[in-house]
Scaffold this motif. Structure first.
Motif, mmCIF file in Angstrom:
data_model
loop_
_atom_site.group_PDB
_atom_site.id
_atom_site.type_symbol
_atom_site.label_atom_id
_atom_site.label_comp_id
_atom_site.label_asym_id
_atom_site.label_seq_id
_atom_site.Cartn_x
_atom_site.Cartn_y
_atom_site.Cartn_z
ATOM 1 N N ALA A 61 0.874 -1.190 0.000
ATOM 2 C CA ALA A 61 0.000 0.000 0.000
ATOM 3 C C ALA A 61 0.900 1.226 0.000
ATOM 4 C CB ALA A 61 -0.894 0.006 1.239
ATOM 5 N N TYR A 62 0.532 2.251 -0.755
ATOM 6 C CA TYR A 62 1.315 3.487 -0.692
ATOM 7 C C TYR A 62 0.507 4.738 -0.983
ATOM 8 C CZ TYR A 62 2.213 1.991 -5.627
ATOM 9 O OH TYR A 62 2.106 1.526 -6.911
ATOM 10 N N ASP A 63 0.940 5.802 -0.322
ATOM 11 C CA ASP A 63 0.507 7.161 -0.614
ATOM 12 C C ASP A 63 1.542 7.686 -1.608
ATOM 13 O OD1 ASP A 63 0.360 9.931 -0.712
ATOM 14 O OD2 ASP A 63 -0.058 10.161 1.424
ATOM 15 N N HIS A 114 -1.735 6.426 -6.072
ATOM 16 C CA HIS A 114 -1.695 5.660 -4.825
ATOM 17 C C HIS A 114 -2.031 4.191 -5.074
ATOM 18 C CE1 HIS A 114 -1.883 9.764 -3.500
ATOM 19 N NE2 HIS A 114 -3.046 9.903 -4.112
ATOM 20 N N ALA A 115 -1.783 3.361 -4.064
ATOM 21 C CA ALA A 115 -2.159 1.945 -4.163
ATOM 22 C C ALA A 115 -2.622 1.438 -2.814
ATOM 23 C CB ALA A 115 -0.978 1.111 -4.664
ATOM 24 N N LEU A 116 -3.694 0.637 -2.834
ATOM 25 C CA LEU A 116 -4.110 -0.068 -1.622
ATOM 26 C C LEU A 116 -3.449 -1.443 -1.578
ATOM 27 C CD1 LEU A 116 -7.935 0.726 -1.461
ATOM 28 C CD2 LEU A 116 -6.048 1.834 -0.241
ATOM 29 N N TRP A 148 6.502 -13.669 8.108
ATOM 30 C CA TRP A 148 5.988 -12.717 9.076
ATOM 31 C C TRP A 148 7.105 -11.792 9.567
ATOM 32 C CZ3 TRP A 148 6.333 -11.171 14.214
ATOM 33 C CH2 TRP A 148 5.253 -10.416 14.679
ATOM 34 N N ARG A 203 8.081 -9.315 6.757
ATOM 35 C CA ARG A 203 7.160 -8.180 6.698
ATOM 36 C C ARG A 203 7.522 -7.134 7.748
ATOM 37 N NH1 ARG A 203 0.627 -8.179 7.877
ATOM 38 N NH2 ARG A 203 1.316 -8.154 10.043
ATOM 39 N N LYS A 204 7.785 -7.614 8.947
ATOM 40 C CA LYS A 204 8.138 -6.720 10.040
ATOM 41 C C LYS A 204 9.436 -5.965 9.735
ATOM 42 C CE LYS A 204 7.390 -6.836 14.917
ATOM 43 N NZ LYS A 204 6.857 -7.546 16.057
ATOM 44 N N ASN A 259 8.837 -3.355 6.903
ATOM 45 C CA ASN A 259 8.027 -2.217 7.369
ATOM 46 C C ASN A 259 8.799 -1.313 8.327
ATOM 47 O OD1 ASN A 259 5.635 -2.468 5.887
ATOM 48 N ND2 ASN A 259 4.788 -3.972 7.312
ATOM 49 N N PRO A 264 6.574 5.831 6.468
ATOM 50 C CA PRO A 264 5.156 5.558 6.751
ATOM 51 C C PRO A 264 4.264 5.619 5.518
ATOM 52 C CG PRO A 264 6.032 7.177 8.302
ATOM 53 C CD PRO A 264 7.097 6.954 7.271
ATOM 54 N N ALA A 265 4.718 6.264 4.444
ATOM 55 C CA ALA A 265 3.901 6.375 3.230
ATOM 56 C C ALA A 265 3.847 5.069 2.442
ATOM 57 C CB ALA A 265 4.429 7.491 2.332
ATOM 58 N N ARG A 306 3.651 0.738 2.991
ATOM 59 C CA ARG A 306 3.505 -0.384 3.925
ATOM 60 C C ARG A 306 3.352 -1.686 3.162
ATOM 61 N NH1 ARG A 306 5.422 0.531 8.783
ATOM 62 N NH2 ARG A 306 6.526 2.000 7.445
ATOM 63 N N ILE A 307 3.999 -2.734 3.677
ATOM 64 C CA ILE A 307 3.792 -4.090 3.175
ATOM 65 C C ILE A 307 2.697 -4.715 4.030
ATOM 66 C CG2 ILE A 307 4.829 -6.376 2.905
ATOM 67 C CD1 ILE A 307 6.118 -4.475 1.061
ATOM 68 N N ASN A 308 1.567 -5.102 3.403
ATOM 69 C CA ASN A 308 0.460 -5.662 4.172
ATOM 70 C C ASN A 308 0.497 -7.176 4.262
ATOM 71 O OD1 ASN A 308 -1.300 -3.538 5.199
ATOM 72 N ND2 ASN A 308 -1.438 -2.924 3.063
ATOM 73 N N GLU A 354 -0.785 -3.808 13.781
ATOM 74 C CA GLU A 354 0.628 -3.711 13.421
ATOM 75 C C GLU A 354 0.896 -2.719 12.291
ATOM 76 O OE1 GLU A 354 2.584 -7.348 12.135
ATOM 77 O OE2 GLU A 354 4.304 -6.121 11.554
ATOM 78 N N ILE A 355 -0.053 -2.630 11.353
ATOM 79 C CA ILE A 355 0.229 -1.814 10.167
ATOM 80 C C ILE A 355 -0.720 -0.625 10.068
ATOM 81 C CG2 ILE A 355 0.220 -1.825 7.635
ATOM 82 C CD1 ILE A 355 1.263 -4.730 7.896
ATOM 83 N N VAL A 356 -0.161 0.571 9.989
ATOM 84 C CA VAL A 356 -0.953 1.780 9.786
ATOM 85 C C VAL A 356 -1.070 2.008 8.274
ATOM 86 C CG1 VAL A 356 -1.135 4.255 10.180
ATOM 87 C CG2 VAL A 356 -0.043 2.796 11.900
ATOM 88 N N PRO A 357 -2.299 2.063 7.727
ATOM 89 C CA PRO A 357 -2.429 2.354 6.297
ATOM 90 C C PRO A 357 -1.742 3.690 5.971
ATOM 91 C CG PRO A 357 -4.539 1.660 7.222
ATOM 92 C CD PRO A 357 -3.603 1.852 8.383
ATOM 93 N N PRO A 358 -0.992 3.755 4.865
ATOM 94 C CA PRO A 358 -0.241 4.976 4.537
ATOM 95 C C PRO A 358 -1.089 6.239 4.550
ATOM 96 C CG PRO A 358 0.427 3.203 3.088
ATOM 97 C CD PRO A 358 -0.709 2.663 3.906
ATOM 98 N N MET A 359 -2.377 6.118 4.167
ATOM 99 C CA MET A 359 -3.193 7.327 4.096
ATOM 100 C C MET A 359 -3.688 7.788 5.468
ATOM 101 S SD MET A 359 -4.753 6.084 0.605
ATOM 102 C CE MET A 359 -3.726 6.026 -0.874
ATOM 103 N N ALA A 398 -1.415 7.520 8.197
ATOM 104 C CA ALA A 398 -0.208 7.595 9.032
ATOM 105 C C ALA A 398 0.028 8.981 9.629
ATOM 106 C CB ALA A 398 1.015 7.151 8.224
#
Lengths: 248, 248
Positions: free
Chosen positions: A18-20, A65-67, A82, A85-86, A89, A94-95, A97-99, B127-132, B134
């Motif tokens: 996901a990204y802004d 952007h991408a969800l 797991w 991912r941690k 991230n 913060p813009a 994130r690997i979900n 654990e994960i804050v969505p980028p939008m 943050a």
């Protein structure tokens, strides 16, 4: 002699990202610019200890952007998904994130294996865009016939040559088909927002933004809404566009 | 001789201001830094053609957001409120918006006349804050007993000396009361978020962020939750805090 002990097993990893996109020059690596792919490759190469190529399901333009963009890469590092991912991230801004991180079969490719993608384009229709939404919508407070736009949106469903909706530099690439299939194409209101959602087999460069710009022209009455609009309108701004999902 | 023709009528204007505080050094003018008050004064002085002081209902710290900060200023310019809103918003960056403009009585003061304020503090719990999201939440994915936090939150209601919850530089100002009245103080879950909402007669510098930090300590079991917590915990980060409304 045990050969397997000398040849570390490689693993194919698929991630949802996901990204802004506001502060990035799009997905694809470009020397001298911050890109999503570039940031991911730098971090994952650091974890691996050697250069790692991160393949994406497709490029997104600067500011898009991408969800759940889908990406994949190959690692020798045996780190469990797991923990990976941690680790990623923790190093990402913060813009981005690997979900999701999962192991997939060795020849998985996020672009060639995809069968459908969904994009969303968001118009803000009233005079004032709340500051916390401003990065994610296209502000268009002017008069539009939304019923005409809804009807025009539906006309895109089916298999068509989308050449007029491609970016100029992709329109006449020899031997590359500009035919794409749109499975669904809907416009709906959510409060002050008008949201266009399109699901298709694939999309040409700028195609969704050109469809969004065309829908505005239909809403203004400058293009017919009772047929597939033949001419592209303005390319709507990147900030209103979000890659929602990729299917396999 | 007509004296009124030589003395332009001044008008007191009240505005509601929404802002994403991420890239601003708080409300109050500070030479060399971008602040909300500074940006507004520059734009409104430009429209008026002479320096205009913009008074706010109170300062917000660097990085704190607002849905409806209240501000007021005095103009000679006869521009109608609706046009004034349009003119200011056209010049403001997208991170700041004027939502309402109205004429009020000449001696209205947004700070001295206010009778209550409401703030919201948002914790993101997974654990994960969505980028939008943050920029607008405090990420706290660690174990917390939310029932204890809810109980502790309720204990703040009433009239108390909030000196321990004030910023250090405001704790011992001679002759300034640190007694405040809290009308409501609630914590509730909304999906992955834990939202603390507090309404009170007024707030000391850092008071809501110190209450939010204290609630975390209560949720960890480091402070009692069955009484008004007497010691302040950490000052929770500015990004989780939003000024919701001011009442008159």
């Amino acid at each position: 002699m045990d050969e397997t002990a000398q040849t570390p097993t490689t693993r194919r990893i698929r991630v949802l990202v996901a990204y802004d996109g506001t502060e990035y020059h799009g997905w694809q690596v470009q020397p001298g610019f911050a890109t999503i792919q570039g940031v991911l490759e730098e971090i994952i190469s650091g974890i691996e200890g050697s250069p790692v190529h991160v393949a994406g399901s497709g490029r997104t333009d600067a500011g898009v952007h991408a969800l759940a963009q889908v990406a994949a890469f190959t690692l020798k590092n045996p780190i469990p998904p797991w923990n990976l991912r941690k680790a990623i991230n923790r190093l990402l801004p913060p813009a981005i994130r690997i979900n999701t991180v999962e192991e997939v079969h060795a020849d998985f490719h996020p672009r060639f294996d995809s069968v459908a993608k969904t994009y969303r384009y968001t118009f803000h229709r009233t005079e004032i865009v709340p500051p916390m939404d401003a990065r994610y919508v296209h502000h268009h407070p002017y008069a539009l016939n939304e019923e005409w736009m809804r009807e025009a949106a539906g006309r895109f469903v089916g298999t068509h040559d989308f050449r007029p909706f491609a970016a100029k530099d992709e329109r006449y690439i020899r031997g590359q088909s500009t035919v794409r299939t749109i499975f669904s194409s809907d416009l709906h209101r959510e409060g002050d927002r008008l949201i266009y959602t399109v699901r298709g087999s694939g999309f040409l460069k700028h195609m969704v933004r050109n469809i969004a710009g065309t829908l505005i022209e239909c809403g203004r009455g400058n293009l017919p809404h009772n047929m597939l609009p033949r001419k592209s309108g303005q390319t709507a701004p990147a900030r209103g566009l979000t890659l929602v999902s990729v299917e396999y």
